[in-house]
Design a protein around this motif. Structure first.
Motif, PDB file in Angstrom:
ATOM      1  N   ALA A  57       0.873  -1.172   0.000  1.00  0.00           N
ATOM      2  CA  ALA A  57       0.000   0.000   0.000  1.00  0.00           C
ATOM      3  C   ALA A  57       0.913   1.226   0.000  1.00  0.00           C
ATOM      4  O   ALA A  57       1.682   1.432   0.940  1.00  0.00           O
ATOM      5  CB  ALA A  57      -0.897  -0.003   1.226  1.00  0.00           C
ATOM      6  N   PHE A  58       0.848   2.011  -1.081  1.00  0.00           N
ATOM      7  CA  PHE A  58       1.770   3.134  -1.236  1.00  0.00           C
ATOM      8  C   PHE A  58       1.060   4.280  -1.947  1.00  0.00           C
ATOM      9  O   PHE A  58       0.586   4.114  -3.077  1.00  0.00           O
ATOM     10  CB  PHE A  58       3.002   2.683  -2.036  1.00  0.00           C
ATOM     11  CG  PHE A  58       4.077   3.714  -2.179  1.00  0.00           C
ATOM     12  CD1 PHE A  58       4.745   4.196  -1.082  1.00  0.00           C
ATOM     13  CD2 PHE A  58       4.412   4.196  -3.433  1.00  0.00           C
ATOM     14  CE1 PHE A  58       5.748   5.148  -1.214  1.00  0.00           C
ATOM     15  CE2 PHE A  58       5.413   5.129  -3.577  1.00  0.00           C
ATOM     16  CZ  PHE A  58       6.084   5.616  -2.465  1.00  0.00           C
ATOM     17  N   ARG A  59       0.981   5.431  -1.266  1.00  0.00           N
ATOM     18  CA  ARG A  59       0.395   6.641  -1.839  1.00  0.00           C
ATOM     19  C   ARG A  59      -0.993   6.398  -2.431  1.00  0.00           C
ATOM     20  O   ARG A  59      -1.231   6.672  -3.593  1.00  0.00           O
ATOM     21  CB  ARG A  59       1.327   7.252  -2.862  1.00  0.00           C
ATOM     22  CG  ARG A  59       2.618   7.726  -2.243  1.00  0.00           C
ATOM     23  CD  ARG A  59       3.474   8.431  -3.236  1.00  0.00           C
ATOM     24  NE  ARG A  59       4.686   8.886  -2.568  1.00  0.00           N
ATOM     25  CZ  ARG A  59       5.756   9.281  -3.194  1.00  0.00           C
ATOM     26  NH1 ARG A  59       5.784   9.302  -4.514  1.00  0.00           N
ATOM     27  NH2 ARG A  59       6.802   9.682  -2.523  1.00  0.00           N
ATOM     28  N   THR A  60      -1.873   5.886  -1.633  1.00  0.00           N
ATOM     29  CA  THR A  60      -3.281   5.588  -1.948  1.00  0.00           C
ATOM     30  C   THR A  60      -3.465   4.578  -3.072  1.00  0.00           C
ATOM     31  O   THR A  60      -4.549   4.467  -3.640  1.00  0.00           O
ATOM     32  CB  THR A  60      -4.106   6.861  -2.273  1.00  0.00           C
ATOM     33  OG1 THR A  60      -3.697   7.409  -3.514  1.00  0.00           O
ATOM     34  CG2 THR A  60      -3.985   7.889  -1.159  1.00  0.00           C
ATOM     35  N   ARG A  61      -2.443   3.833  -3.377  1.00  0.00           N
ATOM     36  CA  ARG A  61      -2.548   2.779  -4.396  1.00  0.00           C
ATOM     37  C   ARG A  61      -2.131   1.456  -3.773  1.00  0.00           C
ATOM     38  O   ARG A  61      -1.309   1.407  -2.863  1.00  0.00           O
ATOM     39  CB  ARG A  61      -1.615   3.071  -5.590  1.00  0.00           C
ATOM     40  CG  ARG A  61      -1.822   4.387  -6.298  1.00  0.00           C
ATOM     41  CD  ARG A  61      -3.177   4.543  -6.952  1.00  0.00           C
ATOM     42  NE  ARG A  61      -3.501   3.541  -7.929  1.00  0.00           N
ATOM     43  CZ  ARG A  61      -3.365   3.681  -9.231  1.00  0.00           C
ATOM     44  NH1 ARG A  61      -2.908   4.781  -9.747  1.00  0.00           N
ATOM     45  NH2 ARG A  61      -3.703   2.706 -10.029  1.00  0.00           N
ATOM     46  N   LEU A  62      -2.703   0.379  -4.279  1.00  0.00           N
ATOM     47  CA  LEU A  62      -2.287  -0.962  -3.894  1.00  0.00           C
ATOM     48  C   LEU A  62      -1.455  -1.498  -5.046  1.00  0.00           C
ATOM     49  O   LEU A  62      -1.911  -1.501  -6.191  1.00  0.00           O
ATOM     50  CB  LEU A  62      -3.495  -1.871  -3.637  1.00  0.00           C
ATOM     51  CG  LEU A  62      -3.167  -3.270  -3.125  1.00  0.00           C
ATOM     52  CD1 LEU A  62      -2.596  -3.187  -1.702  1.00  0.00           C
ATOM     53  CD2 LEU A  62      -4.412  -4.142  -3.134  1.00  0.00           C
ATOM     54  N   HIS A  63      -0.234  -1.904  -4.769  1.00  0.00           N
ATOM     55  CA  HIS A  63       0.672  -2.431  -5.786  1.00  0.00           C
ATOM     56  C   HIS A  63       0.809  -3.935  -5.593  1.00  0.00           C
ATOM     57  O   HIS A  63       1.025  -4.402  -4.472  1.00  0.00           O
ATOM     58  CB  HIS A  63       2.061  -1.793  -5.673  1.00  0.00           C
ATOM     59  CG  HIS A  63       2.049  -0.331  -5.936  1.00  0.00           C
ATOM     60  ND1 HIS A  63       2.430   0.208  -7.137  1.00  0.00           N
ATOM     61  CD2 HIS A  63       1.698   0.719  -5.164  1.00  0.00           C
ATOM     62  CE1 HIS A  63       2.315   1.511  -7.097  1.00  0.00           C
ATOM     63  NE2 HIS A  63       1.878   1.849  -5.902  1.00  0.00           N
ATOM     64  N   PRO A 121      -5.339  -1.362 -10.813  1.00  0.00           N
ATOM     65  CA  PRO A 121      -6.193  -0.308 -11.380  1.00  0.00           C
ATOM     66  C   PRO A 121      -7.370   0.022 -10.451  1.00  0.00           C
ATOM     67  O   PRO A 121      -7.851  -0.839  -9.703  1.00  0.00           O
ATOM     68  CB  PRO A 121      -6.698  -0.914 -12.697  1.00  0.00           C
ATOM     69  CG  PRO A 121      -5.729  -1.999 -13.016  1.00  0.00           C
ATOM     70  CD  PRO A 121      -5.216  -2.509 -11.711  1.00  0.00           C
ATOM     71  N   ALA A 122      -7.823   1.258 -10.527  1.00  0.00           N
ATOM     72  CA  ALA A 122      -8.883   1.741  -9.634  1.00  0.00           C
ATOM     73  C   ALA A 122     -10.120   0.848  -9.678  1.00  0.00           C
ATOM     74  O   ALA A 122     -10.692   0.518  -8.625  1.00  0.00           O
ATOM     75  CB  ALA A 122      -9.246   3.182  -9.992  1.00  0.00           C
ATOM     76  N   GLY A 123     -10.550   0.436 -10.847  1.00  0.00           N
ATOM     77  CA  GLY A 123     -11.737  -0.415 -10.956  1.00  0.00           C
ATOM     78  C   GLY A 123     -11.564  -1.743 -10.251  1.00  0.00           C
ATOM     79  O   GLY A 123     -12.474  -2.223  -9.566  1.00  0.00           O
TER      80      GLY A 123
END
Length: 185
Positions: A57-63, A121-123
């Protein structure tokens, strides 16, 4: 029936691995233990044949960082006697993953390369679903395709089959048998 799981890696660990040249190396082992900082894969239900996706979890994204198809799970204390001569150096190579009290080692064939730039991706983030004996759940704290808090991915959680298949698609370059296990789940 094979399952797929995620496990959250800390940003400190990811930064260390990036700086130390681990990007592009194929995962061959993971470590588990009794504490929240290094949770137990066996207690989470991971078995040989399952796939584990380390995530960040990094800068409001899940990698999604990679994938490991588990071929064996051995107690860490027995690693020296149970690992083949070719595998023991890998234990030393992946030493940064074994912070704290280690009780188990997950071994697998070289699967996907470790990468730090593959954001979910957001979706997909909004529909990413986990499953347990109590039913299915989506990630909490996802707003407008952004991960506001990482609390719902802290630990080791089993993915729903559709979500597992989508993460397999993001990882790419995985071992052929890992793709087969995604379709069996």
């Amino acid at each position: 029936m094979a399952n797929s799981y995620t496990t959250l890696w800390t940003n400190d660990l990811c930064r260390y691995l990036e700086r130390s040249g681990y990007a592009g190396q194929r995962l061959t082992m993971l470590f588990g233990g009794p504490h929240q900082s290094l949770p137990s894969f066996t207690r989470a239900g991971v078995r040989p044949g399952d796939t584990v996706f380390p995530v960040r979890a990094f800068r409001t994204r899940l990698h999604v960082l990679g994938a490991l198809e588990v071929s064996r799970i051995i107690p860490y204390e027995d690693a020296g006697s149970q690992l083949h001569d070719d595998d023991y150096p890998k234990l030393l190579d992946w030493r940064p993953l074994k912070g704290g009290c280690v009780t188990e080692v997950l071994l697998g064939p070289p699967c996907s390369p470790l990468t730090f730039g593959t954001a979910v991706p957001a979706g997909l983030l909004e529909r990413l679903t986990y499953t347990s004996r109590r039913g299915e759940r989506r990630l909490k704290y996802v707003e407008e395709g952004r991960l506001i808090r990482s609390v719902s991915v802290q630990g080791i959680y089993r993915l729903a089959p559709d979500s597992a298949a989508e993460l397999h698609g993001l990882v790419g370059n995985q071992a052929p048998s890992a793709a087969k296990s995604a379709s069996r789940t």
